[in-house]
Design an enzyme around this catalytic site. Sequence first.
Site, PDB file in Angstrom:
ATOM      1  N   ARG A  58       0.830  -1.196   0.000  1.00 16.99           N
ATOM      2  CA  ARG A  58       0.000   0.000   0.000  1.00 16.99           C
ATOM      3  C   ARG A  58       0.872   1.256   0.000  1.00 16.99           C
ATOM      4  O   ARG A  58       0.540   2.267  -0.599  1.00 16.99           O
ATOM      5  CB  ARG A  58      -0.961   0.014   1.200  1.00 16.99           C
ATOM      6  CG  ARG A  58      -1.763   1.305   1.313  1.00 16.99           C
ATOM      7  CD  ARG A  58      -3.022   1.148   2.166  1.00 16.99           C
ATOM      8  NE  ARG A  58      -2.796   0.422   3.375  1.00 16.99           N
ATOM      9  CZ  ARG A  58      -2.284   0.945   4.511  1.00 16.99           C
ATOM     10  NH1 ARG A  58      -1.932   2.209   4.550  1.00 16.99           N
ATOM     11  NH2 ARG A  58      -2.139   0.189   5.582  1.00 16.99           N
ATOM     12  N   TYR A 109     -16.128  16.816 -16.420  1.00 17.17           N
ATOM     13  CA  TYR A 109     -16.597  15.429 -16.413  1.00 17.17           C
ATOM     14  C   TYR A 109     -17.675  15.233 -15.350  1.00 17.17           C
ATOM     15  O   TYR A 109     -17.545  15.709 -14.224  1.00 17.17           O
ATOM     16  CB  TYR A 109     -15.405  14.510 -16.175  1.00 17.17           C
ATOM     17  CG  TYR A 109     -15.760  13.084 -15.861  1.00 17.17           C
ATOM     18  CD1 TYR A 109     -16.601  12.348 -16.708  1.00 17.17           C
ATOM     19  CD2 TYR A 109     -15.273  12.452 -14.722  1.00 17.17           C
ATOM     20  CE1 TYR A 109     -16.939  11.045 -16.415  1.00 17.17           C
ATOM     21  CE2 TYR A 109     -15.600  11.149 -14.424  1.00 17.17           C
ATOM     22  CZ  TYR A 109     -16.440  10.448 -15.273  1.00 17.17           C
ATOM     23  OH  TYR A 109     -16.776   9.153 -14.978  1.00 17.17           O
ATOM     24  N   ASP A 111      -6.819  18.672 -15.039  1.00 20.33           N
ATOM     25  CA  ASP A 111      -7.174  17.363 -15.582  1.00 20.33           C
ATOM     26  C   ASP A 111      -6.686  17.342 -17.031  1.00 20.33           C
ATOM     27  O   ASP A 111      -7.254  18.007 -17.899  1.00 20.33           O
ATOM     28  CB  ASP A 111      -8.690  17.161 -15.502  1.00 20.33           C
ATOM     29  CG  ASP A 111      -9.134  15.794 -16.005  1.00 20.33           C
ATOM     30  OD1 ASP A 111      -8.378  15.149 -16.766  1.00 20.33           O
ATOM     31  OD2 ASP A 111     -10.254  15.373 -15.654  1.00 20.33           O
ATOM     32  N   LYS A 131      -7.925   6.037 -19.703  1.00 17.69           N
ATOM     33  CA  LYS A 131      -8.139   6.524 -21.057  1.00 17.69           C
ATOM     34  C   LYS A 131      -6.862   6.405 -21.887  1.00 17.69           C
ATOM     35  O   LYS A 131      -6.386   5.298 -22.123  1.00 17.69           O
ATOM     36  CB  LYS A 131      -8.672   7.959 -21.011  1.00 17.69           C
ATOM     37  CG  LYS A 131      -9.787   8.225 -20.009  1.00 17.69           C
ATOM     38  CD  LYS A 131     -10.936   7.248 -20.055  1.00 17.69           C
ATOM     39  CE  LYS A 131     -12.197   7.715 -19.342  1.00 17.69           C
ATOM     40  NZ  LYS A 131     -12.163   7.704 -17.876  1.00 17.69           N
TER      41      LYS A 131
END
Length: 379
Positions: free
Chosen positions: A46, A98, A170, A195
């Site tokens: 982690r 978005y 972004d 993406k």
Amino acid sequence: MNFNTKVIHGGQHHESATGSVNVPVFLTSTFAQKSPGVHSGYEYSRAANPTRQALEDSLASIENGARGLAFGSGLAAIDCVLKLLNPGDEVVAVDDLYGGTYRMFTRLFEKYQLKFTFVNFDDVSKIAEVITDKTKLIWVETPTNPLMKLVDIKAVVEMAKGKDILVAVDNTFATPYIQRPIDLGADIVMHSATKYLGGHSDVIAGALIAKDAELGEKLHFIQFASGGILGPHDSYLVLRGIKTLALRMQRHSDNGLAVAKYLETHPAVDRVIYPGLESHPQYELAKSQMREPGGMVSFTFKSGKKEDAVKFLEKVRVFTLAESLGGVESLANHPALMTHASIPADKREELGITDDLVRLSVGIEDAEDLIADLEKAFS
């Protein structure tokens, strides 16, 4: 290194034990220690995993940042950024963004006493009008999703200078092949690595890149404490995708321009929204800020009818009717019914996300086949 070299070699090293050219997938949750607290740099996956570390080093390299971080999704990455803030802090965000980001801002973080103000960033002076001494973050998308608006990153950074305000961008639609926000002064870059970075529609992932090491360490602590990490196999897939990013993005852009030019001449089409067309109101900004116009194209119908958009989307065959974007295959989407359905209808109407709006993610197939498919879908 130049960009085409960076995507393959930037921040990367051959695996030390075997000399493996590709980074191995380290499927382990924990690491042996020589003595309590004495280890090789890895304790628990982690906190850090060698496969994820290789991806994060690549992310920092291609965005020219100090620290890269890989998350389980793009929204997990945004969640991490918002956790830098305190109750009472204010965020100024671009109005056309978005749907998942809008949903997170308004339905999750507003109840923790963060205030979000959505502004049209076409005119940067409008941002200055809403900034207060409580504003701590400006959230930018450029190009925006789905209306392909551009934001002048340099101008936003200049406006925020000296105000103790972070600027986060972004960069999902553009990717670092097309624009590098940190070079333009931004503090944080975010990607939905699902993406274009992954590029093959086979992984869900997110990324953050910090401009400086101190901010990167703060984000890493939040990631470690909150646990929204990317697993080693998915990290490997994104890292593999990055190696062909430059080749794919050039092809996406070439095909995107060809499709946009075709749509602009079609009698059924009213408006084509694409940064590579001179008809785009921010065409000059696109030329100055972006290396290429990218592979995302939106358009509306002259009829203005939702039924025509739905009928068109039901008839495409080479394009696939599906959510998401940025894969090698071409996708077609109806924002009002799909990706942006979480935005209230009156807000969509105000923004211009009309019921006849179609968003295309133009892939890397032969452009002639893509145009032929669109022609059949219009018939």
